[in-house]
Structures are given as C-alpha cells and as structure tokens.
Design an enzyme around this catalytic site. Structure first.
Site, PDB file in Angstrom:
ATOM      1  N   SER A  92       0.856  -1.182   0.000  1.00  0.00           N
ATOM      2  CA  SER A  92       0.000   0.000   0.000  1.00  0.00           C
ATOM      3  C   SER A  92       0.895   1.235   0.000  1.00  0.00           C
ATOM      4  CB  SER A  92      -0.931  -0.017   1.213  1.00  0.00           C
ATOM      5  OG  SER A  92      -0.172  -0.090   2.404  1.00  0.00           O
ATOM      6  N   GLU A 126       0.461  11.545 -10.069  1.00  0.00           N
ATOM      7  CA  GLU A 126      -0.630  10.956 -10.843  1.00  0.00           C
ATOM      8  C   GLU A 126      -1.865  10.824  -9.963  1.00  0.00           C
ATOM      9  OE1 GLU A 126      -0.179   6.348 -11.060  1.00  0.00           O
ATOM     10  OE2 GLU A 126       1.863   7.160 -10.876  1.00  0.00           O
ATOM     11  N   LYS A 128      -4.828   9.275  -7.890  1.00  0.00           N
ATOM     12  CA  LYS A 128      -5.005   7.999  -7.187  1.00  0.00           C
ATOM     13  C   LYS A 128      -6.416   7.491  -7.472  1.00  0.00           C
ATOM     14  CE  LYS A 128      -4.465   5.746  -2.710  1.00  0.00           C
ATOM     15  NZ  LYS A 128      -5.770   5.047  -2.734  1.00  0.00           N
ATOM     16  N   LYS A 300       5.718   9.953  -6.647  1.00  0.00           N
ATOM     17  CA  LYS A 300       6.756   8.927  -6.663  1.00  0.00           C
ATOM     18  C   LYS A 300       8.074   9.532  -7.118  1.00  0.00           C
ATOM     19  CE  LYS A 300       3.404   5.354  -8.046  1.00  0.00           C
ATOM     20  NZ  LYS A 300       2.995   4.437  -9.130  1.00  0.00           N
ATOM     21  N   CYS A 429     -11.691   1.014  38.071  1.00  0.00           N
ATOM     22  CA  CYS A 429     -11.871   0.334  36.783  1.00  0.00           C
ATOM     23  C   CYS A 429     -13.332  -0.078  36.626  1.00  0.00           C
ATOM     24  CB  CYS A 429     -10.975  -0.892  36.707  1.00  0.00           C
ATOM     25  SG  CYS A 429     -11.249  -1.909  35.234  1.00  0.00           S
ATOM     26  N   CYS A 432     -13.508  -4.246  36.651  1.00  0.00           N
ATOM     27  CA  CYS A 432     -13.232  -5.113  37.805  1.00  0.00           C
ATOM     28  C   CYS A 432     -13.313  -4.378  39.136  1.00  0.00           C
ATOM     29  CB  CYS A 432     -11.858  -5.777  37.653  1.00  0.00           C
ATOM     30  SG  CYS A 432     -10.461  -4.633  37.792  1.00  0.00           S
ATOM     31  N   CYS A 447      -5.830   0.716  35.276  1.00  0.00           N
ATOM     32  CA  CYS A 447      -6.380  -0.252  36.222  1.00  0.00           C
ATOM     33  C   CYS A 447      -5.255  -1.039  36.873  1.00  0.00           C
ATOM     34  CB  CYS A 447      -7.332  -1.200  35.488  1.00  0.00           C
ATOM     35  SG  CYS A 447      -7.862  -2.616  36.475  1.00  0.00           S
ATOM     36  N   CYS A 453      -8.455  -8.523  36.073  1.00  0.00           N
ATOM     37  CA  CYS A 453      -9.327  -7.636  35.294  1.00  0.00           C
ATOM     38  C   CYS A 453      -9.707  -8.343  34.003  1.00  0.00           C
ATOM     39  CB  CYS A 453      -8.619  -6.317  34.982  1.00  0.00           C
ATOM     40  SG  CYS A 453      -9.629  -5.183  34.012  1.00  0.00           S
TER      41      CYS A 453
END
Length: 750
Positions: A92, A126, A128, A300, A429, A432, A447, A453
């Site tokens: 990519s 260019e 895309k 590029k 938390c 928990c 936590c 947890c």
C-alpha cells in the site's frame, strides 16, 4: 497545528489503548472493503483511521501492535477463488493530508539518500484511482494470470475475469519475457449509472458507488457476469520483470502505454514539493469533471535507481506517498461518555454521539483521549479549544482527517444545556472495580487489577490471536469473548487455546453443538489451532503482548537471539541487572533534580554507579542486560518490560504452559545466506559520508546481518565513520574487526 497538539497529548498508556481500538476498526473495515466489497466507511474515514494509527506508532514505536494496521495490506483472499502468491508483494502507500507533510516527505528522502537540500530530485504525480488493485502477469507476451492484491502476499485468481476487460491486453508485442503490470480496475461514472439503471429495471442489486461496482464485478465466480459489466483499467506500475522497462517512472509508464495499456494522462513529472502541490491543486480542481472517482494524488520518485536505494518499509515504499483529499466536519450532540479498558489496563474515554454523517460516514463514536483532553488542556496543562471542556449534552464538532479517528474538534458553548456538568473521570476500573491510578507525569489512568481484570485478559487474548501474532483462522475477537465467558470450554490464557481439542473430546457438551459452530467448523478451528503449534519466534514474542514490544523490535530480538531458549536464558540472567538498571535510573533522576538546584552535577554519576556496584551483581547479569539493550531498536524501557514480564512468576508460568503446547518455535529466516556478512553482528559508529545511518542499517539487514547499537564481545564488525570515538576504542580493546565505510560497502558488494 491542532492535530499535532492532540498527538502530543497522548501518553504511552493512552496510545496503547487507542492503537488497540484502531486495529479493531481497521480490521473490520478491511474485511468489508476487500472481501465483501461492501465498505462500511468511506475511503476518507479509512485513511483517517490509518493516519491516526501511523501517527501514534511514529511517536510510540515500542507500542506497535502485532496486528498493527501499518503492517497490513488489504485483507486475506475470500473463499471461492483460487489463490495466487505474488512474486513481489503488492504494498500500500503511506498517506499525507497536509502540504507540510509533502515537504517533510521530500526532506525525509533527502536525509535517507544524504542529498543536500537544493540537489535536484525529480518526481512524478498521478491521480489515485478509487478502484480495485490488480496484478497482471505476462510471460513471453501472453497474459498467464491476474490476481487481486489480497493481503499483499497472496491474492485471488481472477484471470478469467480480467480477460473480459477490454483495456487489459491478452497479448503484448515487444514486452520483456516476464512482465507483471499493476494497476487499478475501476468503473466510470456514466457506466456506473447505466449499470444501476439496468439493475433497477430488472429488479437486480444496485451498487452504492463505482468502486463497489468495480470490485464486485471483478470478483465474480462467473466470468460472464464480469464480461457484462463496463470495467476499465489504468496501469500505474509493475512488479516482477525480466528486464527494466526504462530507467525512470515516467519513461516506464510511457513504455507500458506503447505496449497497449491505458496510463492516466494526468500523470506529470514534477521537480519538487512546490510543483507536486501545484499539480495536486490542478487535479483537485479537475476532479468533478474526470468522469471517474479519485481520492488523492500519488507522488513517486522518478529515478528507479533511487527507488531501489530507498527500498521499502514493512508495507509501504519509502519512495512514494499518497496525498489524500480532505474529509469534512459536522456538528452533533454528545450523548454520553464511556470508559474502555485496554490490555495494558489503560482507561480510555469514548464519546457516544448522536449519529451524524461526516464526509459520507455515519459516525456515532469518537475518541476523547484522556482526562486532560476532556477538561480542555494538553499534557503540559496548556489550554486546548481555548480551554473549553467537553460535557455530556454538549453540541460538538466532529471531524475525520489526517490525524484523526472520529474526534471532537470543538464545543458550541452557546448551545450548552443549563444542567450540563463537568465530567469527573472515574477513579476505579469499570470492569473489575480495582483502583485506577494516574501516576505523576502521566495523563492516563490505569487499572491496577492486572490478571484479575477481565478486560485486560480478554484484550491480551485478542492480541495473541491477531493477524501478525498467532493469526488463528476462525478464532477472532468475537470467538475469544465467547470462549472467555464459557464455563465448559474456557479460554482464559493462551495455552488454553492449544488444549481446546483435547478438552472438547473429554467434555460432554461438544463445541460442534454450540451456537455458531457445527461439526465441520469445529474441526476446522481445531485444525487451524494445530497449524499454529509451529510458530516463528517473532510472532510468539508479539503474541505475548509485552508492553512496548512492537513488530520491529520483536523481529530484532528474534534475529539477534535466533531461538526461544537462548532468549529466555539471557532474560533470566539479565533479571537482577534489569532491576538494578531501573533503580539506577531512579537514583540518577533524583540526583539530577537535586544537582540542578544545588550545583552538584558531579554527584549524578556517583549516584548511578553506587546503585550498580553495591551489592555486586551475579556473574554475567550485567553482560546479559547490556546484550539486550545493545540490540539495535531495543532500548532500556523495552528491555526492562521484556525482562520484567518474562521473569514474573504468574506471567512466566503462563508462558511456559504455552511453550509446552508448541511443537516448534521457528528461528528467523536468514535474509541473505550467500552474503559475507550473513549472520554477523554489525555496529555503526561515527558519521557516514556515503550512506545515511538508516540506509546503512537497511542494507546490512538486507544482507542478512544483525545490527546492534553498542559494541560487545559478540560484535563481529564495527563500521567506523568520521569522528568514531568510544565505540571504536572499545572494539579495538575487545579485538573486534574495525573497518571504514568504503571497506564496508566493498564487503557487501555495494
């Protein structure tokens, strides 16, 4: 900039939690986009997620997840198609959203290549195309197969379908003996509208947009359906070649054009960032009249020799970038604030919004980062949004671009409800009930429940089975949640996954009889688990979910140690030194604070040395510690986390139970077995004149060498540039071979 200020607000705990959320959202988006051809979010929204992920990883590289979206390309090939493994990975592109990022892209390339700022550097720009990537392999001028990008390594075999597209030649004249052409399959607006009109007349399925139509049409099991669809193709690059097409990007595209491929006529040569941005604006202005969809402009490096020098990151080339078009903003109501708990225990606030369309995306959630961000201040206590806090009931501005997953940009105080009250961050938390501490200098509550947890335990298991860790087919996030809550066949730690088949055989309530499973799917899951009993060392390290341990560092550790037992033995020896190093750091920091006010700078080193020297460490402990922190890319923070995690009683016992279930922990592959430096440990020091440090490291690793950051008895070669100092002296004292930069380049044949 506001975006940069938001990134600067993140601390490590918050960043880890946000990366976990981003990984989940992007995985879902990839499956919807690449496999089902029914995207759930727009490209702008997807780019926003990836950009946010990349920005956090750039600031906190040690937090990079094993299932990091930065290391993923597309999604696994869908069922029903044959599979084709790409001769060269289909990668990519890195994304940019602001003009400043293009200037930095140019500067980054110049730094890597060691070019002076005003040296000429030619680019191409260019459009895309917003379509589906396709690879076409020609042998002796004949199209032999066509494959989608898939996950970058393996794509779907759509050869019969590709042959039906008029703009894809089946035979070529004058082409290299081997030519792999890469490009984009797309559908023009007029053809898309006509296709949907015919579907409406016949009661058939209509498509949401041209990209969906193109992807769905190409990925038909019946090629005759594809033949009936008006698909087009632009060539933009190439993969495997028996001989170069030309010596530059632009010239190579012109060569493809002479062979019969359509190349986008808006592709232009540009001589620097200013010219790139000028062409970007021209394409953006022409966008409404093109007759097909684009979502940005790709830049590029034109010189293919420079492209080869720059090379690739894990999923993107260094020599290219996509400059994406901007997304939009919208106003909506904040209906609530919820707290999510990540695998490191970080408490992350999430805004629940009245659903609103932002740039074509229906947004109902947004990140709120941390307590300070909600209160309207940054990590340094300075005001953001001019000090406006965020309250439930507020009318808020949401945006998705560049630095962002869905994010609140501003608050409309004029429409704040009269009963809105400041948000009070929880001190316990929500999962928990354990105390959630915020340490001094940290902006995140964490936590303290640890293994008790459930949120942390579940997230660690999701991390373990994620794509770049153990990647167990059929065992994803939803299945982990199901098994974690199961009383008959529970999965509470990684080793439980590998005993699942045996426990199922001994259990009266079989997995095949449960919702979501049948005999075949249960058997496939068991087989998929067994396939992962042989796992590369780097993936195992990733899967353990050790704090600060990202993909690159795991690979560095695997290459250095070569095997699990060597690594764990070194960790055990280093444990006393790791604890001493942490204590020495604390002593040094405290002494520095006193020295700054009392003028006692000479005492700083004494304070540190006193911790190290008294009492004496066990034999080999400090050497083992120095070996770990000497690995290039592994610093003291990561090393301490690695050693601490793997030597804690309960954590170690859990890891040993897992290792006992594995058939083989595979050593890393040698990258270049015929290189004279393959398997050797190299250290660079001083100023290199012909290579930048990044390029030198990349070339060494490409030749199969290990690159370390410090000299030790295990160092094979020290490459000494100008101004080499203490490392060169230490190398000579240890009898390590010392060479200069020219000798190094000659040695590796560069």
């Amino acid at each position: 900039m506001a975006q940069e200020r938001a990134i600067a607000d993140l601390n490590e705990a918050e960043a880890g939690a946000e990366l976990a959320r981003l990984a989940g959202e992007l995985a879902r988006a990839n499956r919807a986009y690449h496999q089902a051809d029914t995207p759930e979010i727009t490209d702008a929204a997807y780019d926003a997620l990836k950009a946010r992920n990349a920005a956090i990883e750039a600031r906190f590289p040690h937090l990079k997840r094993p299932d990091s979206p930065s290391d993923q390309v597309g999604a696994a090939p869908a069922e029903g198609f044959g599979k084709i493994r790409h001769a060269q990975r289909m990668l990519s592109l890195a994304n940019a959203f602001e003009p400043e990022e293009i200037a930095e892209f140019d500067a980054r390339i110049r730094r890597y290549l060691n070019l002076v700022p005003d040296a000429p550097l030619a680019y191409t720009a260019e459009p895309k195309i917003d379509g589906l990537s396709l690879s076409l392999r020609y042998e002796d001028g004949v199209l032999v197969h066509a494959a989608t990008r898939g996950d970058g390594e393996t794509g779907e075999d759509v050869t019969a379908n590709a042959r039906t597209i008029a703009e894809i030649p089946v035979r070529l004249e004058g082409a290299p003996a081997l030519l792999e052409v890469r490009g984009e399959v797309y559908m023009r607006h007029a053809d898309f509208q006509a296709l949907n009109a015919r579907a409406a007349e016949t009661g058939g399925k209509s498509f949401a947009n041209p990209r969906n139509a193109a992807a769905g049409s190409l990925r038909q099991l019946d090629a005759e359906i594809t033949r009936a669809r008006p698909l087009s193709f632009f060539a933009y690059g190439w993969g495997a070649l028996s001989e170069p097409l030309a010596d530059g990007q632009m010239a190579s595209l012109k060569r493809l054009e002479t062979l019969g491929f359509q190349v986008n006529r808006l592709t232009r040569p540009c001589d620097g960032p200013a010219a790139l941005l000028e062409h970007y604006r021209a394409i953006e202005a022409a966008r409404p009249d093109l007759g097909y969809d684009i979502d940005g402009v790709v830049y590029k490096i034109d010189d293919l020799a420079l492209q080869a020098r720059l090379g690739f990151r894990s999923t993107t080339p260094r020599w290219a970038i996509a400059h994406k078009f901007a997304a939009e903003t919208a106003w909506t109501v904040l209906e609530g604030i919820e707290i999510q708990v990540g695998r490191t225990g970080a408490l992350s606030p999430v805004a629940r919004l009245k659903p609103i369309n932002v740039g074509g995306v229906l947004v109902s959630n947004a990140t709120l980062h941390n307590e300070d961000y909600i209160a309207g201040r940054d990590s340094r206590g300075q005001p953001i949004r001019e000090g406006r806090d965020i309250r439930v009931g507020d009318r808020v501005q949401v945006y998705r671009a560049g630095d962002v997953i869905p994010k609140i940009a501003d608050v409309d105080l004029a429409q704040r409800p009269g009963d809105a009250v400041p948000y009070v961050f929880p001190q316990t938390c929500p999962e928990c009930g354990s105390v959630a501490l915020r340490e001094p200098g940290d902006s995140t509550h964490r936590c303290t429940g640890g293994l008790i947890c459930p949120a942390q335990a579940i997230e660690k298991l999701k991390h373990f089975v994620s794509r770049n860790a153990f990647d167990i087919d059929g065992l994803g996030a939803k299945q982990i949640e199901m098994f974690f809550a199961d009383d008959q066949l529970p999965i509470r730690e990684p080793a439980d996954i590998f005993t699942l088949r045996a426990r199922d055989a001994a259990n009266l309530t079989k997995l095949k009889n449960r919702d979501g499973f049948g005999e075949r799917s249960a058997a496939k899951l068991f087989d998929a688990i067994d396939e992962r009993r042989r796992i590369p060392l780097a993936r195992l390290l990733f899967g353990l979910g050790i704090r600060h341990l990202g993909e690159v560092a795991a690979a560095d550790l695997a290459r250095h140690f070569g095997g699990w037992r060597v690594l764990i033995d070194t960790v055990d020896r280093a444990a006393p030194a790791a604890a001493r190093a942490l204590a020495a750091d604390e002593a040094e920091q405290a002494e520095r604070a006193r020295a700054a006010t009392e003028g006692r700078r000479a005492e700083v080193k004494k304070a540190r040395d006193a911790i190290w020297d008294d009492p004496p460490l066990p034999e080999g402990a400090r050497l083992a510690w120095e070996e770990i922190i000497g690995i290039e890319g592994v610093g003291a923070v990561l090393a301490a986390s690695l050693v601490t995690t793997l030597t804690q009683g309960r954590e170690r016992a859990s890891v040993e139970r897992l290792v006992a279930e594995l058939a083989e922990i595979q050593p890393p592959e040698q990258r270049s077995t015929d290189s004279p430096v393959a398997g050797k440990t190299i250290v660079f020091t001083g100023t290199l004149t012909r290579l930048t440090r990044a390029e030198a490291k990349a070339r060494a690793e490409a030749s199969g060498a290990k690159v370390a950051g410090s000299v030790s008895a295990k160092t094979d070669i020290l490459v000494a540039g100008e101004g080499a100092g203490s490392k060169a002296a230490k190398a000579e004292a240890l009898g390590v071979r010392v060479i200069d930069e020219d000798a190094w380049l000659a040695l590796i044949g560069a």
